[in-house]
Enzyme design. Structure first.
Site, PDB file in Angstrom:
ATOM      1  N   LYS A  82      14.845  -5.851 -52.001  1.00 36.93           N
ATOM      2  CA  LYS A  82      14.421  -5.205 -53.248  1.00 36.93           C
ATOM      3  C   LYS A  82      13.321  -6.027 -53.908  1.00 36.93           C
ATOM      4  O   LYS A  82      13.402  -7.268 -53.927  1.00 36.93           O
ATOM      5  CB  LYS A  82      15.636  -5.067 -54.177  1.00 36.93           C
ATOM      6  CG  LYS A  82      15.391  -4.238 -55.435  1.00 36.93           C
ATOM      7  CD  LYS A  82      16.696  -4.110 -56.229  1.00 36.93           C
ATOM      8  CE  LYS A  82      16.545  -3.326 -57.521  1.00 36.93           C
ATOM      9  NZ  LYS A  82      17.805  -3.277 -58.294  1.00 36.93           N
ATOM     10  N   SER A 157      18.817   1.385 -60.019  1.00 32.14           N
ATOM     11  CA  SER A 157      17.414   1.097 -59.844  1.00 32.14           C
ATOM     12  C   SER A 157      17.033   0.817 -58.396  1.00 32.14           C
ATOM     13  O   SER A 157      15.873   0.966 -58.015  1.00 32.14           O
ATOM     14  CB  SER A 157      17.026  -0.109 -60.692  1.00 32.14           C
ATOM     15  OG  SER A 157      17.736  -1.270 -60.259  1.00 32.14           O
ATOM     16  N   SER A 181      23.203  -0.686 -59.990  1.00 29.23           N
ATOM     17  CA  SER A 181      22.009  -0.410 -59.176  1.00 29.23           C
ATOM     18  C   SER A 181      22.149  -0.635 -57.685  1.00 29.23           C
ATOM     19  O   SER A 181      21.235  -0.293 -56.930  1.00 29.23           O
ATOM     20  CB  SER A 181      20.834  -1.228 -59.687  1.00 29.23           C
ATOM     21  OG  SER A 181      20.389  -0.675 -60.885  1.00 29.23           O
TER      22      SER A 181
END
Ligand code: GLN
Length: 518
Positions: A82, A157, A181
Site C-alpha cells: 500500500k 482505504s 481499511s
C-alpha cells in the site's frame, strides 16, 4: 507452467514451487507483472509498478538459491505494498497530490522485513488519500475498481491492495487498517484481510493517519497466506516505541490446525441485524452455523458503548490526523505551490497555497474537524470525552472476552456499492466501518474472511473475527476453520467464482497507472 497458472497459485503454493526449484522467482514475478500489464487498465489497483526493481530482487533470490544459500521459506514470492508505507527509491504518495514526486530515502520496517525475506516488491497500491475513506474514491489519482464488478468500489482505504490480490496481480499485499481499511476491502472483494494487534507490527515508516489506531497487516486470498505474511512482518521493532516486545503469536500453526472445537464464539448484538444488508446477514448466520458444526459454541454478548464507536473514532482520528498531517508544509516533502498574484510570498502563504492545492476535500474536512476538537475550550468536551468512551469500549471488549474466546460479526454492513453512491454523503461513507472501528479503538486484532456471495446481488460478503490483544492466533484458527468448511461447500475458493477481470468490458475514463519501464 504458464504465467496464468502462476498467478492463480496461493503464496504458500508458490513458496513450495520455488523451494522445489520447479519455477524461478523471475518467472513468478514476471507472471504477475504480465498480469498487471494486462488488467491494471481495468482495475487501476497500482499507483506505481516497479518492474525493474521487482525483477532484480527476483534474480537475486534465484542467484542465492543456485548458490545454495539458506533462504526464507517464502523467498521469491512477490508482493504489493500500500502506498502509505515508505519505500526507499520508490514513490510514496499516500494517494495524495501533496506527496507527488517525493521519493523516500528509507524503507518502512515492514518493507525492510519483506525485502529481508526475499519478497520482490511489485509496486505500490492505490488508496484513499492518507487512508481516509472506504472506497478509494478519495485517491487523488482516481479510484480502484472492484475486480468483481468494475462499476463498483473495492472498499477502502486499501482498495488497491485488496484488488491486486483479488485480480491476481499479486499473490499477496500489505494494507493498513486504522478503522477497517484492511478488513472492509477484503470483505467486498472476496479476499482475506487481517488487522493485527496494535503494536504487533511496526509502524516505523508507515505514514501516520492516526498513530494510536494505525496498524499494517496482510491482504491475501487464503487464511494460511495471511498467517505466513503476518509472521514475516510482525514482531518487535526498536524503531517503534509502541511496538510489543514479545514474540509473534503462533499464527501459522493456528491457521494450519484450523481447530475450533470448544471455542466460544461470541455474537456481538450491536454489530449485526438492523442496518445490515439481508444477504450479508444471511451469509453471516450460515457461517456461524458452520463453526458450530465444526465444534464451536455460540454465546450472545452485548457491548452497548459500541453505539458510540463511530462518533468516538471521528473525534480521535481527525484530532490525531490534524497533528500528523501538519508536517506536509510545502517545505519538507513533495509539492510546493507558489500562490498566484503575490509578488514575494511568505512561508505561510506558500504553505496555504500548497495545502489548498495538495489536499483533497476529505483530508481538509478531517483536518478542520480535528483542529477544532483539539482547540482550547473544546478539547475536554470533544477529544477528552472521546477518550473516555474509548476506554468504555475497551472495557466492554474485556468483559465480552470473559464470556467468549472470539467475537464475530459481518465485516461490512453491505456488499460493494457503486461509484458515487456515497461520495457526497460523508456519514453514509463512515457507516461502512461500523463493525470494524471498535477493534481499532481497543487495539485488538481482527480478520475478515469471505463468507459467500449475497443472494440479492451476487457480490462477496465478509465474516469478521475479533480476538483479545496478542491472541491473534485465534483469528487464524477460526478463520481457517470457516474457510475450510465454506470451500468444501463451494468446491473451491470464493475468488474462483469471480469473473476474469480481463474479460470484463473496460469502463470509460479509467485513469492510467504510473509505470517504470523494465
Ligand atoms: N474508512 C475509515 C476512515 O475513513 C477507515 C480508514 C482506515 O482504516 N485507514 O477513516
Amino acid at each position: 507452467m504458464t504465467s496464468a497458472d502462476l498467478t492463480r497459485r496461493t503464496a504458500a503454493e508458490l513458496a513450495d514451487l520455488l523451494a522445489s526449484g520447479e519455477v524461478s522467482a523471475r518467472e513468478v514475478t514476471a507472471a504477475h507483472l504480465e498480469r498487471t500489464r494486462a488488467v491494471d487498465d481495468r482495475t487501476h489497483a497500482y499507483l506505481h509498478v516497479d518492474e525493474e526493481g521487482a525483477l532484480a530482487a527476483a534474480d537475486e533470490v534465484d542467484r542465492k538459491r543456485r548458490a545454495g544459500e539458506t533462504l526464507h521459506a517464502a523467498a521469491g514470492v512477490p508482493i504489493a505494498v500500500k502506498d502509505v508505507l515508505v519505500t526507499r527509491g520508490l514513490p510514496t504518495t499516500c494517494g495524495s497530490r501533496i506527496l507527488e514526486g517525493w521519493i523516500p530515502p528509507y524503507d518502512a520496517t515492514v518493507v525492510r522485513r519483506l525485502k529481508d525475506a526475499g519478497l520482490p516488491i511489485l509496486g505500490k497500491t492505490n488508496m484513499d488519500e492518507f487512508a481516509m475513506g472506504s472506497s478509494t474514491e478519495h485517491s487523488a489519482y482516481g479510484p480502484t475498481r472492484n475486480p468483481w464488478d468494475l462499476e463498483r468500489i473495492p472498499g477502502g482505504s486499501g482498495g488497491g491492495s485488496s484488488a491486486v490480490v483479488a485480480s491476481h496481480q499479486a499473490p499477496w499485499a500489505i494494507g493498513t487498517d486504522t478503522g477497517g481499511s484492511i478488513r472492509q476491502p477484503a470483505a467486498v472483494t472476496g479476499s482475506v484481510g487481517v488487522k493485527p494487534t496494535y503494536g504487533g507490527v511496526s509502524r516505523y515508516g508507515l505514514v501516520a493517519l492516526a498513530s494510536s489506531l494505525d496498524q499494517a497487516g496482510p491482504c491475501t486470498r487464503t487464511v494460511l497466506d495471511a498467517a505466513l505474511l503476518h509472521e514475516i512482518i510482525g514482531g518487535h521493532d526498536p524503531m517503534d516505541s509502541t511496538s510489543i516486545a514479545g514474540p509473534v503469536p503462533p499464527v501459522v500453526e493456528a491457521a494450519r490446525r484450523a481447530d475450533v472445537s470448544g471455542t466460544r464464539i461470541g455474537i456481538v448484538k450491536e454489530l449485526s441485524g438492523e442496518g445490515f444488508q439481508a444477504g450479508v446477514q444471511q451469509r453471516f448466520d450460515e457461517s456461524v452455523q458452520h463453526l458450530v458444526d465444526a465444534g464451536a459454541e455460540v454465546v450472545e454478548v452485548s457491548c452497548p458503548s459500541f453505539t458510540y464507536a463511530l462518533a468516538t473514532y471521528y473525534l480521535i482520528l481527525p484530532s490525531e490526523a490534524s497533528s500528523n498531517l501538519a508536517k506536509f508544509d510545502a517545505m519538507r516533502y513533495g509539492l510546493r505551490v507558489w500562490p498566484e498574484g503575490i509578488e514575494d510570498p511568505s512561508a505561510e502563504q506558500v504553505m496555504a497555497a500548497t495545502r489548498d492545492a495538495g489536499f483533497g476535500d476529505e483530508v481538509k474536512r478531517r483536518i478542520i474537524l480535528g483542529t477544532y476538537a483539539l482547540s482550547s475550550g473544546y478539547y475536554d468536551a470533544y477529544y477528552g470525552s472521546a477518550q473516555k468512551v474509548r476506554r468504555l469500549i475497551a472495557n466492554e471488549f474485556a468483559a465480552a472476552f470473559e464470556q467468549a474466546d472470539v467475537l464475530v460479526s459481518p465485516t461490512a454492513p453491505t456488499t460493494a456499492f457503486r461509484f458515487g453512491e456515497k461520495l457526497d454523503d460523508p456519514m453514509a461513507m463512515y457507516l461502512n466501518d461500523i463493525a470494524t472501528i471498535p477493534a481499532n479503538l481497543a487495539g485488538i486484532p481482527g480478520i475478515s474472511v469471505p463468507s459467500g456471495l449475497a443472494p440479492e446481488d451476487g457480490l462477496p460478503t465478509g465474516f469478521q473475527v475479533l480476538a483479545p490483544a496478542m491472541a491473534d492466533d485465534r483469528l487464524y484458527a477460526v478463520g481457517a476453520a470457516l474457510e475450510a468448511r465454506l470451500e468444501a461447500e463451494w468446491g473451491g475458493s470464493l475468488l474462483g467464482r469471480a469473473p476474469d477481470v480481463q474479460s470484463l468490458p473496460l469502463p470509460a475514463a479509467v485513469p492510467a497507472t504510473h509505470t517504470t519501464e523494465a
